[in-house]
Design an enzyme around this catalytic site. Structure first.
Site, PDB file in Angstrom:
ATOM      1  N   GLU A  90     -10.401  -0.500  -5.686  1.00 22.69           N
ATOM      2  CA  GLU A  90     -10.146   0.197  -4.429  1.00 22.69           C
ATOM      3  C   GLU A  90      -8.708   0.699  -4.443  1.00 22.69           C
ATOM      4  O   GLU A  90      -8.040   0.673  -5.476  1.00 22.69           O
ATOM      5  CB  GLU A  90     -10.372  -0.736  -3.234  1.00 22.69           C
ATOM      6  CG  GLU A  90      -9.471  -1.952  -3.216  1.00 22.69           C
ATOM      7  CD  GLU A  90      -9.657  -2.803  -1.965  1.00 22.69           C
ATOM      8  OE1 GLU A  90     -10.682  -2.656  -1.284  1.00 22.69           O
ATOM      9  OE2 GLU A  90      -8.755  -3.624  -1.681  1.00 22.69           O
ATOM     10  N   ASP A 103       0.825  -1.216   0.000  1.00 17.11           N
ATOM     11  CA  ASP A 103       0.000   0.000   0.000  1.00 17.11           C
ATOM     12  C   ASP A 103       0.852   1.257   0.000  1.00 17.11           C
ATOM     13  O   ASP A 103       0.575   2.219   0.729  1.00 17.11           O
ATOM     14  CB  ASP A 103      -0.942   0.033   1.211  1.00 17.11           C
ATOM     15  CG  ASP A 103      -1.843  -1.177   1.307  1.00 17.11           C
ATOM     16  OD1 ASP A 103      -2.055  -1.839   0.273  1.00 17.11           O
ATOM     17  OD2 ASP A 103      -2.322  -1.471   2.407  1.00 17.11           O
TER      18      ASP A 103
END
Length: 505
Positions: free
Chosen positions: A192, A22
């Protein structure tokens, strides 16, 4: 020039063969900064620095703790495995560094941190509800500040000028109704991980999704001339599941996309993909693939900047623990010390635990691929009845090699939780106060095996137990870590002294 180009084409993908998922990345001058996800680990949201996009060093964390709650403290039988803080967004705007993140459901808030000095920290923090999933922070040219969040049906909210909350007079609205659509009608993972960028007046929104039946994870890119749309989308990359990230430009005018790849038990490992611009679209990779080599400086290795050996010797003014260390959940600072015995890490007990994953004060570092070894020298002379201390390959299906005290006797044991339940596989009687412990991890081609051993003299190593098949398990949502631990199962007040921890590849 040709010689120089050949010399530079030495960096290898993945640029980091360890769990750094991430990522959010920025460039300020000639320095690059990156944030990442560490969920239930403390301190949280590591900040890393590089001058070449390849060699990174942990320089800071956004916070020491998300809060003081039972689930964060591993008390009352509660925990936040797979939760805690998720994907962050790192930005630089008018001399200030900003970082946003969110806690998935505990405490269930959105966090915004800011500082003028990203390397020294002193982050100012605000939080508010609700928890905006995978949000990306964006400062637009007209002075407005937004968070884009959600999955598939991506939404946008406008923040107050002070970034302390959402503007109440500006309704939340849908930005893109079906962001997964470029990947097909049926998806297993809806789009996402939003990251929004503005390049030459156009808006580019990056997302990750997975086609039906958990097909190859895919980069989705949407483009618009106005933040309000209309947006047009396309697949940005489909290669070995390398996805989720964004864009970064170099100070000499080149572009890359930073992404990660799920790689079994070692975790989610970062890749860099060169970007060319064509018809105002970023084109990722070489012939649609992430290259194995990059025209960037060679990696000098992850040691000591992302992981490091530690002799636990501290000079005056040095931090108690280097930034490479993170605690599993909130630590109890009364129960560990590097001052009580010079040159040792002491882990003390003050409560009874029946489960390793619920025990407090396990101190961790990342494992490294393709091969890495963690070892320690442990003094067990002050352990009490029922204590268990040692070294772990830590995830849900963990493995441990350490010392147990039972009926006044000490035993070297290997414990495996490969079945989902901790089982003692082997024990060997121990009659001396010091014991060397070692775990060898092999992540080559996702082999994902850990082997455990001990030594009486530090020279001859004896295997113990069985080979642990390491599994990346969603309940922990993190690559395997080396962990130093000590917890009590019968009496409190004992302690274990770790002389050193050493890691090598």
């Amino acid at each position: 020039m040709l010689v120089q180009a050949v010399a530079l084409a030495q960096a290898q993908n993945p640029i980091i063969f360890a769990d750094v998922p991430d990522m959010s990345m920025i460039r300020v001058g000639k320095n690059y900064y990156m944030s990442s996800t560490t969920m239930h680990m403390n301190p949280g949201v590591p900040i890393m620095k590089s001058t070449d996009l390849v060699n990174w060093k942990i320089i800071n964390y956004a916070y020491d703790s998300l809060g003081d709650l039972p689930a964060l403290n591993l008390t009352e039988g509660k925990n936040i495995y797979s939760r805690g803080s998720w994907a962050s967004s790192l930005r630089y705007h008018k001399g200030m560094y900003y970082l946003t993140t969110f806690a998935h459901d505990i405490p269930g808030e959105t966090y915004i941190f800011k500082t003028q000095d990203i390397e020294k920290g002193n982050w100012q923090r605000v939080s508010f509800k609700p928890s905006y999933h995978d949000n990306t922070l964006f400062f637009d040219d007209d002075g407005k500040v937004y968070l884009i969040h959600g999955g598939d049906r991506l939404k946008i909210v406008e923040l107050n000028e002070d970034l302390k909350g959402v503007k109440q007079d500006v309704p939340e609205r849908v930005l893109i109704e079906n962001a997964s659509e470029p990947a097909g009608k049926n998806v297993s993972l809806a789009a996402e991980g939003s990251q929004l960028f503005k390049v030459n007046g156009k808006y580019y929104l990056f997302n990750i999704c997975a086609p039906a039946n958990w097909g190859m994870r895919t980069v989705i890119i949407h483009r618009a001339d106005n933040i309000n749309g209309p947006w047009e989308g396309k697949i940005g990359l489909q290669d070995r599941g390398i996805a989720q990230g964004g864009l970064i430009d170099t100070h000499d005018g080149r572009w890359f996309s930073y992404l990660f790849r799920d790689f079994g038990a070692v975790g989610r490992i970062p890749y860099l993909v060169p970007v060319k611009w064509q018809d105002c679209w970023p084109v990722l990779g070489q012939n649609g693939k992430a290259p194995d080599t990059l025209d960037l400086p060679i990696s000098k290795g992850l040691i000591p900047n992302l992981v490091a050996s530690d002799e636990f010797n501290r000079k005056k003014g040095q931090a108690a623990l280097p930034l490479v260390w993170q605690w599993n959940h909130n630590q109890d600072n009364k129960l560990w010390s590097i001052q009580e015995r010079k040159g040792y890490l002491r882990l003390k007990t003050a409560r009874i635990d029946t489960s390793f994953v619920q025990a407090r004060n396990t101190l961790t570092q990342r494992t490294i691929g393709p091969l890495s070894t963690g070892s320690t020298l442990l003094d067990v002379s002050k352990m009490k009845e029922g204590d268990f201390a040692g070294l772990s390959a830590f995830q849900k299906k963990f493995g441990q090699v350490g010392v147990k005290v039972e009926n006044g006797q000490k035993f070297i044991v290997m414990v495996s939780a490969s079945s989902g339940k901790a089982v003692e596989v082997q024990r060997v009687s121990l009659t001396q106060k010091y014991i060397y412990l070692k775990i060898d991890c092999d992540f080559t081609d996702k082999r994902d095996e850990a082997k455990f051993s001990y030594s009486i003299d530090g020279k001859v190593w004896n295997p113990i137990g069985n080979t642990l098949k390491m599994v990346y398990d969603i309940p922990h949502f993190m690559g395997y870590r080396f962990g130093l631990f000590n917890y009590a199962t019968k009496e409190t007040g004992g302690y274990a002294d770790f002389d050193w921890f050493r890691i090598k590849t």
